[in-house]
Each structure stands twice: as structure tokens, then as C-alpha cells.
Design an enzyme around this catalytic site. Structure first.
Site, short mmCIF file in Angstrom:
data_model
loop_
_atom_site.label_atom_id
_atom_site.label_comp_id
_atom_site.label_asym_id
_atom_site.label_seq_id
_atom_site.Cartn_x
_atom_site.Cartn_y
_atom_site.Cartn_z
N GLU A 172 34.38 39.99 54.76
CA GLU A 172 33.19 39.25 55.21
C GLU A 172 31.97 39.95 54.63
OE1 GLU A 172 32.89 38.39 59.47
OE2 GLU A 172 30.74 38.79 59.38
N GLU A 177 21.18 38.75 58.27
CA GLU A 177 21.59 38.76 59.67
C GLU A 177 20.58 39.58 60.46
OE1 GLU A 177 25.36 40.70 60.53
OE2 GLU A 177 25.73 39.29 62.16
#
Ligand SMILES: *[C@@H]1O[C@H](CO)[C@@H](O)[C@H](O)[C@H]1NC(C)=O
Ligand SMILES: *[C@@H]1O[C@H](CO)[C@@H](O)[C@H](O)[C@H]1NC(C)=O
Ligand SMILES: *[C@@H]1O[C@H](CO)[C@@H](O)[C@H](O)[C@H]1NC(C)=O
Ligand SMILES: *[C@@H]1O[C@H](CO)[C@@H](O)[C@H](O)[C@H]1NC(C)=O
Ligand SMILES: *[C@@H]1O[C@H](CO)[C@@H](O)[C@H](O)[C@H]1NC(C)=O
Length: 354
Positions: A172, A177
Site C-alpha cells: 500500500e 493522507e
């Protein structure tokens, strides 16, 4: 050796034998101590050769039909957030996804309040879209005009294999974020299964957090790199008109760059040619393959954009962020607090090496 030892043919045989024993011992010392120290120094200096690759434009996501390239994730939020991810038709009705020739917008619902029926006590409507196409390496150029922020929010722009039965074996890559007011800027993070270690030489402006990317370590913190500049995410980023986020994923490593508007390299602005990351200066985040086989840890990556609310990462920091009450009460009862909780993108361009 002691001071009675001399080299010379007139020495008795047992003395010469002692000399040779001493030489052998010295060589052994060199092999046992000096060689490993040398190897360690060499290992600490190991760094991949990010030589120029020839890229050509493979995919462009943009325009009125941009969302046709994505599946809408629905159902239970795997990250335990207070959201109901809605299907495409409902997202269009609620205007949670909206596309024009110049922009794609993804937002959180701001209409449902405490007096609504149903209300948002079990989750606020939001969206999570996942590209129909999966990728194996490439150069990804995201034009990000606005990032969602505010108490209770946990938005992300990321890559992963969304099959929960496989995660995290195919890796991932969290490209953008942040949580809550996002005042410290963007964080870039990898999550993997075992054997991906970032305690190695890196060339980047960002600050490394913990360095073992394995999901079972540090409660699945991954191996994060926090931007050194606050205006890489949130209000400061949005006020400056956003910018360009570039990700180069290749066998030698994964690197990301962020460029403010007006500081975008010409080979990105051109939009069609052969962009050359080696001409862009130091990366924000650098995850070299020195102790992490990037080629085997990252496969079949889907491009994902979502806006989660509360959930694992927010719950860990909600109080510390100075946000009011509890996250669930705040999200359920304050629809107008989510007016800034939207992504706005210009385009996504994906180049592959030939
Ligand atoms: C949907 O959102 C877009 C972008 O914010 C806006 O321009 C448009 O007017 C909205 N449409 C409706 C029907 O509210
Ligand atoms: C939200 O809806 C639930 C179920 O209808 C209800 O029990 C609850 O009291 C409502 N909450 C508010 C703040 O109105
Ligand atoms: C990562 O590499 C560092 C430096 O060589 C080492 O000290 C550490 O034990 C490694 N961590 C793991 C989990 O392998
Ligand atoms: C890490 O991934 C494994 C699957 O390989 C999973 O069983 C485990 O629950 C995950 N742990 C965390 C903390 O994410
Ligand atoms: C990647 O996806 C392809 C096509 O769905 C599949 O055949 C392949 O097994 C996948 N590879 C891995 C490592 O999951």
C-alpha cells in the site's frame, strides 16, 4: 606480539612458529573485525541507481466522465470510520462526486443533521472510489487543487490492491493522507508484509517515522515520512491553489515529490512528453529498495480516493488535535463542519516506462 619476538632466520624454530601464529592471529582479527565493519559501512552507504527511465503517457483521468474509470466502494468501512460510503447513483444525487471538464470533486455530505431522518448517528454519507485499472509500477502525476480537512476527517489519496484477502501482501502506498485540521502537512506512508526495512540511506526532505513497513509492527503504523512543509496539505495548501503530487514507483524504489503552483517542473506542465524525475531535485519521500524488494512487495495497485470520518487513525489523535467532544458526536451532529471536506482534482496522468 611481545617485545621478545623478532623476525630472523637465526631464531629457533619454535620462536618462528610463534611469529607465524601471531601473523595468523592478526589476519584473523582483520577478517573478524575489520571486514564486517567495512561491510557495514558499505551497507549503510548503499543507495539505488535511480537512472533516467523513458516514460510515455499511458492513462489520463480527467473531464466530465472521469468517474467512469472508478468503482464506488460501498459497505462496511474496513478502517472503522463513521461513514456510509454510497454507490455511484446516490453519490451523484447527493452531489458527493461531481465532474466537469476541468475538475473532479469528491465530498462528504453536509445536508444531514441531528434533526434529519435518518440522521448521521451511524455514519455520514461519503465516497470511496477505486480505479477499475490496476497498476504495476509507473510515474503518477496528480493535479490536486483542494484537500479535505477539518475535525473528524481522515482523507486519503492512495494505491493498494483492494482485495482484503491479499492485503498487505501486494503493498500500500499512501500518497496524501492527513487527519483532523491537518496543520502539519502531508504524510506519505508504505504498508507491507514482512521484510521491508527503511533503516537505510535515503535522499529526501521529509522526516521519517518508524522504519519497519510491516503491518504487524507498531499497530500498523507503516513506515511514514512526514512533509517538512505544512503547506503540503490542508488549508495552507488549498489557499495556495494546491499543486502537483508526483509518485515514481519502480524496482529501485518509490519516491514522491510535491510542487506548489508556479513551481511545477516544465516537463510535468507539458503533460505529454517524457518527464524526468531526476531533474526535479530532492524528493519529499524516498523508499529505496536497499532492504525492501520493491518489485515483490508492490503489485496490482488500484488508485483510491476517499474521505473517511473518525476511524482508526483519527481516533488515535482526535483529542490531541484540539477537536471538540468526541469524534462520533461531532461528525453526527455538525454537517456544516464538513464544507471544506472535499477533494478537487484537475487530472491524474500515469506514465509507464518503455
Ligand atoms: C455540485 O457540486 C458542484 C461543485 O461544487 C457545483 O458546481 C454544482 O452546482 C453542484 N450541483 C448541485 C446540483 O448542487
Ligand atoms: C438519530 O436517529 C436515531 C434512530 O432513528 C435516534 O434514535 C436518535 O435519537 C437520533 N439522534 C438525534 C440526535 O436526533
Ligand atoms: C532494519 O535494518 C536495521 C539496520 O540494519 C536493523 O538494525 C534492524 O534490525 C532492521 N529491522 C528489521 C525489522 O529487520
Ligand atoms: C497484518 O496483516 C495480516 C495479514 O497478513 C493480518 O492477519 C493482520 O491482522 C494485520 N495486522 C494489522 C495490525 O494490520
Ligand atoms: C495481479 O492481478 C492479476 C490479474 O487480476 C492476477 O492474475 C495476478 O495473480 C495478481 N498478482 C498478484 C501478485 O496478486
Amino acid at each position: 606480539m611481545n617485545r621478545y619476538d623478532h623476525y630472523g632466520s637465526d631464531r629457533p624454530w619454535h620462536s618462528r612458529k610463534r611469529v607465524w601464529a601471531g601473523v595468523a592471529a592478526a589476519i584473523a582479527v582483520i577478517i573478524v573485525i575489520v571486514v564486517p565493519v567495512g561491510v557495514t559501512v558499505h551497507n549503510n552507504n548503499r543507495y539505488p541507481d535511480y537512472k533516467k527511465l523513458t516514460y510515455s503517457l499511458a492513462d489520463t483521468y480527467a473531464g466530465d466522465n472521469i468517474f467512469d474509470n472508478f468503482n464506488y466502494f460501498t459497505g462496511y468501512d474496513p478502517a472503522h470510520g463513521l461513514v456510509h460510503y454510497v454507490p455511484q447513483e446516490m453519490a451523484q444525487q447527493l452531489n458527493l462526486t461531481y465532474a466537469s471538464s476541468s475538475s473532479a470533486i469528491l465530498r462528504v455530505d453536509t445536508s444531514v443533521g441531528p434533526g434529519s431522518n435518518p440522521n448521521a448517528s451511524t455514519g455520514r454519507f461519503s465516497v470511496r472510489v477505486e480505479s477499475k485499472k490496476q497498476y504495476n509500477k509507473g510515474l503518477f502525476i496528480f493535479d490536486v487543487k483542494h484537500t479535505p480537512f477539518g475535525c473528524g476527517t481522515w482523507p486519503a489519496l492512495w494505491l493498494t490492491d483492494p482485495n482484503p484477502a491479499i492485503w498487505p501482501a501486494n503493498g500500500e502506498i499512501d500518497i496524501m493522507e492527513a487527519t483532523n485540521q491537518a496543520v502539519t502537512g502531508n504524510t506519505v506512508t508504505l504498508h507491507t508484509d514482512g521484510g521491508c526495512n527503511m533503516s537505510v540511506k535515503r535522499k529526501m526532505t521529509g522526516k521519517a517515522g518508524q522504519k519497519d513497513c510491516h503491518n504487524t509492527t507498531n499497530s500498523n503504523t507503516g513506515c511514514p515520512v512526514a512533509a517538512d512543509v505544512a503547506a503540503t496539505y490542508g488549508q495552507a495548501y488549498n489557499n495556495a491553489g494546491g499543486g502537483i503530487v508526483a509518485v515514481e514507483w519502480r524496482d529501485e524504489g518509490i519516491r514522491t515529490w510535491q510542487f506548489a503552483r508556479g513551481q511545477v517542473p516544465a516537463d510535468i506542465t507539458a503533460g505529454t512528453g517524457n518527464p524526468d524525475p531526476s531533474s526535479w531535485g530532492t524528493a519529499l519521500a524516498d523508499f529505496p529498495d536497499t532492504k525492501c524488494n520493491i518489485g515483490s512487495h508492490f503489485k496490482n495497485q488500484t488508485l483510491i480516493v476517499n474521505i473517511d470520518l473518525c476511524g482508526d487513525l483519527v481516533n488515535a489523535v482526535y483529542k490531541k488535535s484540539g477537536c471538540p467532544g468526541t469524534c462520533t458526536d461531532f461528525v453526527a451532529n455538525n454537517p456544516s463542519a464538513f464544507i471544506d471536506a472535499f477533494w478537487e482534482f484537475g487530472s491524474f496522468k500515469i506514465y509507464t516506462a518503455t
